[in-house]
Design an enzyme around this catalytic site. Structure first.
Site, short mmCIF file in Angstrom:
data_model
loop_
_atom_site.label_atom_id
_atom_site.label_comp_id
_atom_site.label_asym_id
_atom_site.label_seq_id
_atom_site.Cartn_x
_atom_site.Cartn_y
_atom_site.Cartn_z
N ASP A 193 2.90 5.54 -7.34
CA ASP A 193 4.07 5.44 -6.46
C ASP A 193 5.34 5.03 -7.18
O ASP A 193 6.43 5.10 -6.61
CB ASP A 193 3.76 4.50 -5.30
CG ASP A 193 2.83 5.20 -4.34
OD1 ASP A 193 2.98 6.43 -4.21
OD2 ASP A 193 1.95 4.55 -3.77
N HIS A 237 0.87 -1.19 0.00
CA HIS A 237 0.00 0.00 0.00
C HIS A 237 0.91 1.24 0.00
O HIS A 237 1.61 1.50 -0.96
CB HIS A 237 -0.93 -0.11 1.21
CG HIS A 237 -2.06 0.88 1.25
ND1 HIS A 237 -2.42 1.66 0.19
CD2 HIS A 237 -2.93 1.21 2.25
CE1 HIS A 237 -3.46 2.42 0.53
NE2 HIS A 237 -3.77 2.16 1.79
N HIS A 254 -2.17 -2.48 -9.75
CA HIS A 254 -3.09 -1.80 -8.84
C HIS A 254 -4.34 -2.63 -8.72
O HIS A 254 -4.78 -3.23 -9.71
CB HIS A 254 -3.43 -0.39 -9.37
CG HIS A 254 -3.99 0.48 -8.30
ND1 HIS A 254 -5.31 0.48 -7.97
CD2 HIS A 254 -3.37 1.34 -7.46
CE1 HIS A 254 -5.50 1.32 -6.97
NE2 HIS A 254 -4.34 1.86 -6.65
#
Ligand code: ACO
Length: 438
Positions: free
Chosen positions: A371, A273, A314
């Site tokens: 990210d 996460h 994802h």
């Protein structure tokens, strides 16, 4: 069959029950199966909640196939191009964009609550200098409830709004202290004349003994502040992700908001996460050079190897992550100033291109997520790698606060209590210790 219902039939017994198919303002319809156990005598099994809506919400909408992300109906691209993080936090929490006056008042309220209690500053002294910043974050945010308990009535609207504003206000100072404690630097207090992201950078990097450094304020460089605002906006909310669901689950028990946020921070910490951007940097450092890319891609594909390509894939976005598209350009802009990071960025881009053209990643719809790039930007802003998830925490607090406020405003909020498929022993006869053998 009536319109907008679904039927579920137990094929072993022939029993059948009908359930409403709820339609939201957008997105996939949701079968309301809350009475399924009562009607048919079984629970549903949904490991990882891949098909379960846990609540009704009006905050964020995602269409993972089309790469759409809306906060309160506004496309993330428009917010990223036109808003500050504070404006976005207001939107998430209040449900509408602020007028100039509303924004100024909100800014004042956030600034007013931006310094933390001196007792909380002393709490940092109890942590080892090498504690992970996220370990300190979890502890200090939970401890807010020990310092600000006079406004903790979750049934009082004014208290709820104060708690939410206090969290937005105090997170930057708490985050900066996690860093300054680890490097042994003195506390820097917030300044009302600085914008939210500037304030954070000032509390992180200001050296009061070097006045000229402050005046020049290289860490207040407009490109850096723009990138930070953007990253905070992109990370501010993401529907019912693992940490937000954790906040909601904790909140369903009536726990105070600071404890709920601490639970969310703990969930965010994991590498699957919020820890992903930290993991991306570690991965790039491990890969080292462009020549090693093929070897690591093969490791990522090997089911017997725990290595995964960090920053790829994802749960919701299966074509592209709209946040990654926005941040990719800014990543170029920020890194253009940082020659020393050039090789790392080139490695990241080469890895990205390799994976995007590889059948394994294409077939599984694994694309770079936000990210993959955010860690590179934080690195360019001199944020230490172990602070990356802390940066995410500051941003996501706006979303957590919005979800908590939404939940508290709801007249119906049953305690969250999933069921299970028990696979342990059936009832066994107890054997006293003397008869259990050697
Ligand atoms: N590298 C290699 N293979 C992967 C990756 C990856 N990063 N992600 C998924 N896969 C593979 C899986 O092994 C699986 O393969 P299989 O079908 O042959 O078994 C397939 O793709 C589907 O993967 P799942 O794990 O089922 O996908 P899920 O939706 O559950 O996981 C997750 C999503 C956790 C994000 C995963 O892609 C991952 O671990 N990515 C790396 C960590 C990361 O970047 N996390 C950040 C998420 S964004 C955020 O939190 C802001």
């Amino acid at each position: 069959m009536a319109k907008d219902t679904i039927s579920i039939i137990n094929n072993s017994t022939g029993e059948r029950a009908e359930y409403p198919l709820l339609k939201g303002s957008a997105g996939t319809p949701v079968a309301d199966i809350r009475k399924i156990h009562q009607d048919l005598g079984f629970f549903t099994y949904d490991l990882g909640y891949v098909s379960t809506a846990s609540c009704k919400s009006s905050i964020t909408f995602i269409d993972g196939n089309k790469g759409i992300l809306l906060y309160r109906g506004y496309p993330i691209e428009d917010l990223a191009a036109n808003c500050t993080f504070i404006e976005t936090a207001y939107l998430l929490m209040k449900g509408h964009l602020p007028t100039e006056i509303q924004l100024a008042e909100f800014n004042d309220a956030v600034n007013y609550r931006s310094a933390i209690h001196e007792g909380l500053i002393r709490l940092f002294q109890s942590f080892n200098h090498d504690s992970h910043p996220m370990a300190m974050m979890v502890g200090v945010v939970a401890s807010l409830s020990a310092f600000y308990h006079s406004e903790l009535d979750i049934n009082n609207l004014q208290h709820r709004e104060i708690c939410a504003t206090r969290l937005i206000g105090k997170l930057p100072m708490i985050a900066s202290l996690c860093y300054r404690h680890s490097v042994g630097r003195p506390v820097v207090y917030p300044r009302a004349d600085l914008e939210y992201c500037e304030n954070f950078m000032n509390m992180m990097f200001s050296r009061p003994e070097e006045q000229s450094f402050i005046t020049k304020g290289h860490y207040l460089d407009p490109v850096a502040i723009k990138a930070l605002n953007l990253l905070f906006i992109l990370h501010a909310d993401h529907e019912q992700n693992a940490s937000t669901s954790t906040v909601r689950l904790a909140a369903s028990t009536g726990a105070n908001p600071y404890a709920c946020m601490a639970a969310g921070i703990a969930a965010l910490w994991g590498p699957a996460h919020g820890g992903a951007n930290e993991a991306v940097l570690s991965m790039l450092e491990e890969i080292g050079t462009v020549d090693n890319i093929e070897k690591y891609i093969n490791k990522a594909k090997d089911k017997n190897d725990p290595f995964r390509l960090m920053g790829f894939g994802h749960r919701v976005y299966k074509n592209f992550d709209p946040r990654a598209i926005i941040i990719r350009d800014v990543c170029h802009e920020v890194l253009a100033h940082k020659e020393e990071l050039g090789p790392l960025f080139e490695l990241a881009l080469a890895l990205e291109q390799y994976a995007l053209n590889d059948d394994y990643f294409i077939e599984r719809k694994l694309y770079p997520n936000v990210d993959f790039y955010s860690g590179l930007i934080y690195k360019a802003l001199n944020i230490p790698v172990d602070m990356f998830t802390v940066m995410f925490t500051i941003a996501r607090t706006a979303g957590w606060a919005a979800h908590w406020l939404e939940m508290m405003a709801s007249p119906v909020r049953p305690i969250g209590r999933p069921r299970q498929l028990y696979e342990g022993s059936e009832k066994r006869d107890f054997v006293p210790i003397a008869r259990r053998g050697k």
